[in-house]
Design a protein around this motif. Structure first.
Motif, short mmCIF file in Angstrom:
data_model
loop_
_atom_site.label_atom_id
_atom_site.label_comp_id
_atom_site.label_asym_id
_atom_site.label_seq_id
_atom_site.Cartn_x
_atom_site.Cartn_y
_atom_site.Cartn_z
N LEU A 282 57.65 41.68 -2.21
CA LEU A 282 56.79 42.62 -2.96
C LEU A 282 57.40 42.91 -4.33
O LEU A 282 56.68 42.98 -5.34
CB LEU A 282 56.59 43.93 -2.18
CG LEU A 282 55.75 43.85 -0.90
CD1 LEU A 282 55.54 45.24 -0.30
CD2 LEU A 282 54.40 43.18 -1.13
N ARG A 283 58.73 43.06 -4.39
CA ARG A 283 59.38 43.31 -5.68
C ARG A 283 59.18 42.13 -6.62
O ARG A 283 58.89 42.29 -7.80
CB ARG A 283 60.89 43.55 -5.50
CG ARG A 283 61.18 44.91 -5.01
CD ARG A 283 62.57 45.43 -5.33
NE ARG A 283 62.55 46.85 -5.08
CZ ARG A 283 62.50 47.39 -3.84
NH1 ARG A 283 62.55 46.61 -2.79
NH2 ARG A 283 62.42 48.69 -3.68
N LYS A 284 59.35 40.96 -6.04
CA LYS A 284 59.17 39.74 -6.84
C LYS A 284 57.73 39.67 -7.38
O LYS A 284 57.53 39.41 -8.58
CB LYS A 284 59.48 38.51 -5.98
CG LYS A 284 59.66 37.24 -6.78
CD LYS A 284 60.01 36.06 -5.90
CE LYS A 284 58.75 35.35 -5.44
NZ LYS A 284 58.94 34.32 -4.43
N TYR A 285 56.76 39.95 -6.54
CA TYR A 285 55.36 39.92 -6.97
C TYR A 285 55.12 40.95 -8.07
O TYR A 285 54.37 40.69 -9.02
CB TYR A 285 54.43 40.22 -5.78
CG TYR A 285 54.23 39.05 -4.82
CD1 TYR A 285 54.77 37.79 -5.08
CD2 TYR A 285 53.49 39.21 -3.65
CE1 TYR A 285 54.58 36.75 -4.20
CE2 TYR A 285 53.29 38.15 -2.76
CZ TYR A 285 53.85 36.93 -3.05
OH TYR A 285 53.66 35.88 -2.19
N ARG A 286 55.73 42.13 -7.91
CA ARG A 286 55.58 43.16 -8.95
C ARG A 286 56.13 42.64 -10.28
O ARG A 286 55.46 42.73 -11.32
CB ARG A 286 56.34 44.43 -8.54
CG ARG A 286 56.28 45.54 -9.58
CD ARG A 286 57.37 46.57 -9.35
NE ARG A 286 58.69 45.97 -9.44
CZ ARG A 286 59.81 46.54 -9.01
NH1 ARG A 286 59.78 47.73 -8.46
NH2 ARG A 286 60.98 45.93 -9.13
N ASP A 287 57.32 42.02 -10.24
CA ASP A 287 57.92 41.52 -11.48
C ASP A 287 57.10 40.39 -12.08
O ASP A 287 57.07 40.19 -13.29
CB ASP A 287 59.36 41.05 -11.21
CG ASP A 287 60.24 42.21 -10.78
OD1 ASP A 287 59.83 43.38 -10.99
OD2 ASP A 287 61.32 41.96 -10.21
N MET A 288 56.43 39.62 -11.22
CA MET A 288 55.59 38.51 -11.71
C MET A 288 54.22 38.99 -12.19
O MET A 288 53.44 38.20 -12.73
CB MET A 288 55.34 37.50 -10.55
CG MET A 288 56.55 36.69 -10.15
SD MET A 288 56.28 35.96 -8.49
CE MET A 288 55.02 34.75 -8.85
N GLY A 289 53.88 40.26 -11.92
CA GLY A 289 52.58 40.79 -12.32
C GLY A 289 51.43 40.31 -11.44
O GLY A 289 50.28 40.27 -11.86
N LYS A 290 51.74 39.95 -10.19
CA LYS A 290 50.69 39.49 -9.26
C LYS A 290 49.80 40.66 -8.83
O LYS A 290 50.24 41.81 -8.86
CB LYS A 290 51.34 38.92 -8.00
CG LYS A 290 51.59 37.45 -8.07
CD LYS A 290 51.77 36.93 -6.65
CE LYS A 290 51.84 35.43 -6.64
NZ LYS A 290 50.94 34.80 -5.72
N SER A 291 48.59 40.36 -8.42
CA SER A 291 47.75 41.45 -7.91
C SER A 291 46.87 40.97 -6.76
O SER A 291 46.63 39.77 -6.61
CB SER A 291 46.87 42.01 -9.03
OG SER A 291 45.94 41.04 -9.41
#
Ligand code: SAH
Length: 394
Positions: A282-291
């Motif tokens: 989830l942290r990685k997705y947040r940093d990647m700007g995923k939604s």
């Protein structure tokens, strides 16, 4: 029969028919009671309060079998099992599944006994010395009443060491014909690994919630966190989700998830399976700007004992906060906690705190709970352990 006398100020919960007596409530106890033996319980004024099973090594020294003067024998267990079965017959059409919890321990008035049914395959757990004491009687009754294909004990549970019982798994009756048993729930087929899977093989407590998800995911991009063998994912596919991402730490669970998609003739093109730690991903997705449009958070129990409440709460807040950040406008969050020690009020506050920190306006749409085969006795509120919320993120 051996006797136990309670302290005068500690009788209240037994009088309210709560099934547990803690060691601190006991004033006097006969010598040489065997672990699991049936004992009579008396008030300090020598009034008869009922009969229970004695657990020598546990903090919960007694679990009550009955609040009347009853003999605890095969007829006692037969009646209790048939009572539980009668209720399951009532709801059978409603849950629409051949996999369900037949007996839910304290909540079905047989402390410590779990019986889960997968088609005609029975998986049992004995979580209390008293239940273990009567194991042969209980198993014989189950075999006579239900004529199962197989009865498996999944007693490979750490909690049994507190009861002075060994951890083991065995086939007690019949034959396990396949490694993976096929069951059906609300039109979706599942493989269940009753021998190596979690709990008795499946998370039967989420049945209605999985079905609910199918109503909200049409053409949506879904993230299923802690996916296990894909329960919420299969129902997302049933609901015509556009894409489904699964995060799960267990490789063997992901393998079964993939098999479950094939079993239902669902294409695997729409799914992405990440073997990893939800917190990190989830942290990685947040940093990647995923939604995402829909996120499901169905973590394992973060809180096992009172001292873990604070740390566990931080864990729940962390994943909820991250999920809220990853959700698009009008995105939906299905969030759960199966920690019995976390109250619904505390969980609601944690979700609210997460929304504040995520700087999002969030609304509760629906309160969620455990499946209707996971009964809760009115005298045993602890039985109501699963809570959840469906939230919308603005
Ligand atoms: N929703 C599932 C049940 C989830 S049980 C269903 O309906 O069937 C919780 C799952 O989380 C387990 O499969 C466990 O292996 C997995 N798990 C536990 N900790 C994890 C973590 N930190 N990251 C990813 N998965 C985890």
């Amino acid at each position: 029969m051996k006797k136990i006398i309670l302290k005068s100020d500690r009788e209240k919960s037994v009088l309210r028919h709560h099934p547990w007596i803690f060691s601190g409530a006991i004033l006097k106890i006969d010598d040489d009671i065997e672990n699991g033996e049936t004992v009579e319980i008396y008030s300090s004024e020598k009034k008869f309060l009922g009969v229970g099973g004695y657990s020598k090594y546990s903090q919960i020294n007694v679990r009550m079998w009955s609040f009347e003067d009853e003999k605890i024998d095969n007829l006692f267990f037969r009646k209790k099992i048939l009572d539980a079965f009668e209720y399951r017959n009532l709801f059978n059409k409603k849950i629409n599944s051949n996999a369900f919890r037949m007996i839910n321990a304290e909540s079905d008035f047989i402390p410590g006994l779990i019986v889960d049914v997968y088609e005609k395959n029975f998986v049992v757990q004995f979580l209390f010395a008293g239940t273990e004491f009567h194991k042969k009687t209980i198993i014989d009754e189950i075999i006579n009443i239900f004529e199962p294909k197989v009865v498996i004990e999944r007693n490979d549970l750490e909690i049994r060491t507190k009861e002075g019982l060994k951890q083991e798994k065995n086939i007690l009756f019949g034959k396990l014909e396949t490694d993976l048993i096929e069951v059906e729930e609300n039109g979706i087929k599942f493989f269940v690994d009753v021998w190596n899977g979690h709990k008795t093989g499946a998370y039967l407590d989420q049945k209605e919630n999985r079905f609910l998800v199918s109503k909200f995911v049409n053409k949506k991009n879904v993230l299923n966190c802690f996916s296990y063998t894909g329960g919420f994912s299969l129902f997302s596919q049933l609901g015509n989700a556009q894409k489904i991402t699964n995060i799960e730490s267990s490789k063997s669970a992901i393998k079964i998830l993939e098999k479950n998609f094939v079993l239902n003739n669902f294409s695997c093109d729409n799914i992405e399976n990440i073997e990893g730690d939800v917190f990190q991903v989830l942290r990685k997705y947040r940093d990647m700007g995923k939604s995402f449009d829909v996120i499901i958070l169905d973590p394992p129990k973060f809180i096992e004992s009172k001292i873990q409440i604070e740390k566990g709460s931080r864990g729940y807040k962390d994943i909820n906060l991250l999920a809220m950040k990853l959700l698009n406008k009008n995105g939906l969050l299905f969030t759960f906690s199966c920690s019995g020690l976390m109250t619904k009020e505390l969980f609601q506050k944690i979700v609210a705190d997460a929304a504040l920190d995520a700087k999002k306006n969030v609304q509760f749409i629906q309160q969620l709970s455990q499946s209707i085969d996971h009964t809760t006795s009115t005298n045993f509120p602890e039985g109501n352990y699963l809570k959840g919320f469906l939230c919308i993120i603005k």
